[in-house]
Design a protein around this motif. Structure first.
Motif, short mmCIF file in Angstrom:
data_model
loop_
_atom_site.label_atom_id
_atom_site.label_comp_id
_atom_site.label_asym_id
_atom_site.label_seq_id
_atom_site.Cartn_x
_atom_site.Cartn_y
_atom_site.Cartn_z
N ASN A 421 -26.78 2.72 11.84
CA ASN A 421 -27.57 2.46 13.05
C ASN A 421 -28.32 1.14 12.92
OD1 ASN A 421 -26.86 4.63 14.55
ND2 ASN A 421 -28.64 5.88 14.03
N LYS A 424 -25.98 -1.55 13.54
CA LYS A 424 -25.53 -1.62 14.93
C LYS A 424 -26.60 -2.22 15.85
CE LYS A 424 -24.44 2.60 16.05
NZ LYS A 424 -23.93 3.84 16.62
N PHE A 425 -27.86 -1.81 15.59
CA PHE A 425 -28.93 -2.21 16.52
C PHE A 425 -29.69 -3.46 16.06
CE2 PHE A 425 -28.05 2.16 17.61
CZ PHE A 425 -28.01 2.10 19.01
N ASP A 448 -35.19 -2.02 9.63
CA ASP A 448 -34.41 -3.12 10.22
C ASP A 448 -35.30 -3.97 11.11
OD1 ASP A 448 -34.29 -2.31 13.08
OD2 ASP A 448 -33.21 -0.58 12.30
N THR A 451 -33.40 -4.13 17.56
CA THR A 451 -33.89 -3.96 18.95
C THR A 451 -35.15 -3.09 19.04
OG1 THR A 451 -32.60 -1.97 19.26
CG2 THR A 451 -31.53 -4.04 19.88
N ILE A 453 -37.00 0.82 19.19
CA ILE A 453 -36.74 1.99 20.05
C ILE A 453 -37.94 2.17 20.98
CG2 ILE A 453 -36.25 4.48 20.05
CD1 ILE A 453 -35.48 4.02 17.01
N ILE A 461 -34.48 10.74 20.15
CA ILE A 461 -33.28 10.14 19.55
C ILE A 461 -32.56 11.09 18.58
CG2 ILE A 461 -33.86 7.70 19.83
CD1 ILE A 461 -35.04 7.76 17.03
N TYR A 466 -27.90 12.29 22.53
CA TYR A 466 -28.86 11.40 23.19
C TYR A 466 -28.63 9.96 22.72
CZ TYR A 466 -32.98 9.26 25.05
OH TYR A 466 -33.82 8.44 25.76
N ARG A 467 -28.57 9.04 23.68
CA ARG A 467 -28.41 7.63 23.36
C ARG A 467 -29.50 6.86 24.10
NH1 ARG A 467 -23.78 4.50 23.22
NH2 ARG A 467 -24.36 4.16 21.07
N GLY A 468 -30.12 5.94 23.42
CA GLY A 468 -31.23 5.19 24.03
C GLY A 468 -30.73 4.16 25.05
N ALA A 471 -28.79 1.25 23.68
CA ALA A 471 -27.40 1.56 23.33
C ALA A 471 -26.51 1.44 24.56
CB ALA A 471 -27.32 2.96 22.75
N GLY A 478 -21.10 4.26 19.95
CA GLY A 478 -21.70 5.44 19.32
C GLY A 478 -21.62 6.63 20.26
N ALA A 479 -21.73 7.83 19.67
CA ALA A 479 -21.62 9.04 20.50
C ALA A 479 -22.93 9.80 20.59
CB ALA A 479 -20.54 9.94 19.92
N GLY A 480 -23.98 9.26 19.99
CA GLY A 480 -25.28 9.95 20.03
C GLY A 480 -25.32 11.14 19.08
N GLY A 482 -25.14 10.62 15.36
CA GLY A 482 -25.56 10.26 14.00
C GLY A 482 -26.89 10.87 13.61
N LEU A 483 -27.91 10.66 14.42
CA LEU A 483 -29.25 11.14 14.05
C LEU A 483 -29.34 12.66 14.12
CD1 LEU A 483 -31.73 8.50 15.55
CD2 LEU A 483 -30.90 8.74 13.21
P1 ADP Z 1 -25.67 6.53 18.37
O1 ADP Z 1 -26.07 5.53 17.34
O2 ADP Z 1 -24.25 6.93 18.29
O3 ADP Z 1 -26.10 6.18 19.73
P2 ADP Z 1 -27.62 8.23 17.02
O4 ADP Z 1 -27.87 9.67 17.13
O5 ADP Z 1 -27.34 7.72 15.67
O6 ADP Z 1 -26.45 7.89 18.02
O7 ADP Z 1 -28.86 7.45 17.61
C1 ADP Z 1 -29.40 7.84 18.83
C2 ADP Z 1 -30.11 6.70 19.51
O8 ADP Z 1 -31.23 6.31 18.73
C3 ADP Z 1 -29.30 5.45 19.62
O9 ADP Z 1 -28.46 5.47 20.75
C4 ADP Z 1 -30.38 4.38 19.73
O10 ADP Z 1 -30.85 4.32 21.06
C5 ADP Z 1 -31.48 4.92 18.85
N1 ADP Z 1 -31.46 4.33 17.50
C6 ADP Z 1 -31.10 4.94 16.34
N2 ADP Z 1 -31.29 4.13 15.30
C7 ADP Z 1 -31.77 2.99 15.80
C8 ADP Z 1 -32.16 1.74 15.20
N3 ADP Z 1 -32.11 1.53 13.89
N4 ADP Z 1 -32.62 0.75 16.02
C9 ADP Z 1 -32.69 0.96 17.35
N5 ADP Z 1 -32.33 2.10 17.97
C10 ADP Z 1 -31.88 3.10 17.19
#
Ligand code: ADP
Length: 656
Positions: A421, A424-425, A448, A451, A453, A461, A466-468, A471, A478-480, A482-483
């Motif tokens: 993540n 990616k962000f 990191d 961007t 949150i 999150i 859930y995707r922010g 994203a 991403g599929a929302g 990971g977290l």
């Molecule tokens: P995905 O990465 O597939 O969208 P996650 O469950 O890993 O799904 O994360 C959910 C949301 O949390 C992301 O869509 C993003 O909006 C936010 N997020 C997670 N990690 C970060 C990060 N390091 N920096 C910014 N936003 C993050």
């Protein structure tokens, strides 16, 4: 008009009587009879006012006739005047009186005496009649009154019964009424408390002002309806907060009479609950709308996440045949990368649904967390994932050799997801990860400069799918999931995770897990060393799918010279009897004899030969079944080259 009956067996007597009477009482009616029987019939038929009765008659004499008259209640009050020649006979007179005769006249009849007697008898008759009517009237009155009294008594008994019932009902209502109830006088003093309410406010509240007992501030409510008189039967309802310890009540006030005084019935309905469920409903509606939006976003996102790698795979696979040899490597690399991307999405989805439905198994082992952090950094720095970030591992010198005991695989997944993540962000920045050690726990962080949150998103999150906003608007893949996986794993390891983030500046994820510490440092995965001696190994691959076998053969053919293929479990068992194998890879679902049965037979006959299960069914249950059948390890399909080599180097030399 008077009616007179004369009974005498001598007709001439009757004629002279008639003459006298008609003379004296001209408007009278005279009946005559010559014997007693006929006389009695006339009495019944005409009800005469006076009877003149001869004593001596043939058949029924005058005494008998008189006796019968006086015995019959219908006629007994008609005066009877005996006409007798026996005027001087004392005994006869006494007898006649005993029987009931009212007067005597001696024959020959003296006209004046007869007239006087008849008049006297008429008076007697009149009195008798009057008495009779009065008696009848009184009897009727008594009967009527008695009936009325009985009716009254019955009604009173019924009323008492009803009163009793209603008292019982009132009492049981007052005892059991499920909400608070009291009665106030017009000044707001409590003069009655229901049983239930007594438990809440205590019976010593009697005679105190209601607001002193009920309102937390002990002041009159701002909208107190007692300020104005309440009419009897009128109800006024208010909602008041801060009642009986911060609760909210709906209070209704009804004007009534109580013990002859005007009073107010006060009823309390606790709406601490109703208000909350109203709010919950509103919230639930908002959530339903939100989840609908999320569903649409999720479907669009998933479609994108699946179609993008599929597009690469199909596109480049179709170009492959006509591609110039120089391009083929690049195409293959793209196909492989896209396949891995697709696979990791599928794995994430399956993994998460399992995490939510199955009990997570923890497999603890010793390892150096510093080594794990460095491997993760290495993975993201060496081109596996394209990014222009600087990745730094930040581990204090004194922790570099610390060995901990926990589930390495899960910790690896957690760190990989967080760093993924961060990568990616963050478009061009720094990603720093490391850990610190406390008494009984290790705390990892991934920081990191990406961007960040949005504050309102920080709680959400970790929700599945859930995707922010970033994203979605910046189209970051991403599929929302990971977290969500991270959260479930940390929960299973009894740890906790936090996030701090400043939009536009970056984020820091920190998680702690309780661990045990060990003295010996366990190394992480021992990377397979495929050397000369490996070539000498003989391997049997049991799989009914020709292409699966082909893939394994291609992967292994450069390093292993002897690879055999069995297309079902029966064949595998037979081949093992003809030749000794150093290692058997066993597909679990095969026709005829499946992998479980075949493994059982092989382990029975060749307990030392390692058997490694290969399966696309990767649930815990499936793995457990394979273990029970005797498999030494389990490799999930699609098979990764490294995993295959690791297994060979771990098990292939067992018997050498
Ligand atoms: P995905 O990465 O597939 O969208 P996650 O469950 O890993 O799904 O994360 C959910 C949301 O949390 C992301 O869509 C993003 O909006 C936010 N997020 C997670 N990690 C970060 C990060 N390091 N920096 C910014 N936003 C993050």
């Amino acid at each position: 008009m008077i009616k007179i009956l004369a009974i005498d067996d001598h007709l001439d007597n009757l004629i002279s009587l008639r003459a006298i009477i008609e003379d004296t009482f001209p408007d009278s009616t005279i009946f005559t009879a010559q014997d007693g029987q006929h006389g009695l019939e006339l009495i019944i038929a005409h009800d005469p006012d006076v009877i003149l009765l001869d004593v001596v008659m043939p058949g029924m004499d005058g005494f008998e006739v008189c006796r019968r008259i006086k015995e019959d209640v219908r006629i007994s009050d008609i005066p009877v005047i005996f006409l007798t020649a026996l005027g001087s006979d004392k005994r006869s007179r006494l007898k006649a009186l005993e029987i009931g005769a009212d007067a005597f006249l001696s024959k020959p009849i003296d006209e004046a005496e007869l007239t006087a007697q008849i008049k006297a008898m008429l008076i007697v008759k009149h009195h008798h009649q009057k008495q009779k009517y009065e008696k009848e009237y009184l009897t009727a009155l008594v009967t009527e009154r008695t009936e009325e009294l009985l009716k009254e008594l019955k009604e009173r008994t019924q009323a008492e019964e009803l009163l009793l019932q209603s008292n019982e009902l009132n009492n049981s209502l007052l005892q059991t009424i499920p909400f608070g109830m009291d009665i106030l006088d017009e000044n707001g003093n409590i003069i009655f408390i229901s049983e239930n309410f007594k438990k809440l406010i205590g019976e010593y509240s009697i005679n105190r002002k209601c607001w002193e007992v009920i309102c937390d501030k002990k002041e009159r409510c701002t909208n107190c309806p007692l300020e104005k008189p309440i009419k009897i039967g009128e109800t006024n309802i208010i909602e008041v907060d801060g009642i009986l310890g911060g609760r909210s009540f709906q209070i209704s006030h009804t004007g009534m009479m109580f013990k002859g005084r005007k009073a107010i019935l006060e009823m309390f309905q606790d709406i601490t609950e109703m208000k909350r469920s109203r709010e919950e409903l509103v919230l639930a509606k908002e959530q339903a709308v939100e989840s609908n939006k999320l569903k649409t976003a999720f479907l669009n996102n998933m479609s994108h996440e699946i179609r993008t790698p599929m597009n690469h795979i199909i596109g480049f696979a179709s170009l492959m045949q006509e591609a110039a040899p120089a391009d083929k490597d690049l195409y293959a690399e793209i196909i492989l990368k896209s396949s891995n991307q697709l696979l990791s999405l599928i794995e994430d989805v399956i993994q998460l649904s399992r995490l939510q439905s199955e009990k997570i198994r923890i497999d603890k082992r010793e390892f150096l967390p510093a080594e794990l952090v460095n491997q993760v950094i290495k993975y993201y720095s060496n081109g596996n994932v394209k990014n222009s970030n600087l990745l730094i591992s930040s581990i204090p010198e004194n922790f570099k050799n610390v060995t901990i005991v926990t589930d390495l695989e899960k910790l690896n997944v957690i760190l990989m997801n967080l760093v993924s993540n961060a990568v990616k962000f963050t478009f061009q920045g720094t990603i720093e990860t490391g850990f610190k050690v406390d008494d009984d726990k290790v705390t990892f962080f991934v920081k990191d400069s990406g961007t960040g949150i949005l504050t309102k998103e920080q709680d959400r999150i970790f929700d599945t799918f859930y995707r922010g906003e970033n994203a979605l608007t910046l189209v970051i893949g991403g599929a929302g999931l990971g977290l969500s996986i991270v959260r479930e794993y940390i929960k299973a390891l009894r740890g906790s995770i936090e996030v701090e983030s400043t939009p536009g500046k970056g984020s820091i994820f920190t998680f702690s897990i309780p661990v045990q510490f060990a003295n010996n440092s366990g190394s992480l995965a021992s990377t397979a060393v495929i050397g000369q001696e490996v070539r000498k190994l003989s391997i049997l691959i049991a799989d009914d799918e020709e292409i699966n076998y082909l893939l394994l053969e291609i992967l292994l053919k450069d390093v292993i010279t002897k690879i055999d293929h069995a297309s079902n479990g029966k064949m595998a068992h037979e081949m093992a009897h003809q030749q000794k194998y150093d290692l058997i890879f066993m597909d679990l679902r095969m026709p005829e004899v499946n992998g479980y049965e075949s493994t059982k037979a092989l382990k029975r006959d060749f307990p030392e030969t390692p058997v490694i299960a290969l399966s696309a069914f990767t649930s815990q249950e499936e793995m457990e079944l394979a273990r029970l059948a005797g498999c030494d390890d389990f490799i999930a399909k699609p098979v990764k080259k490294q995993v295959l080599f690791d297994a060979i180097s771990k098990f292939g030399y067992k018997n050498n």
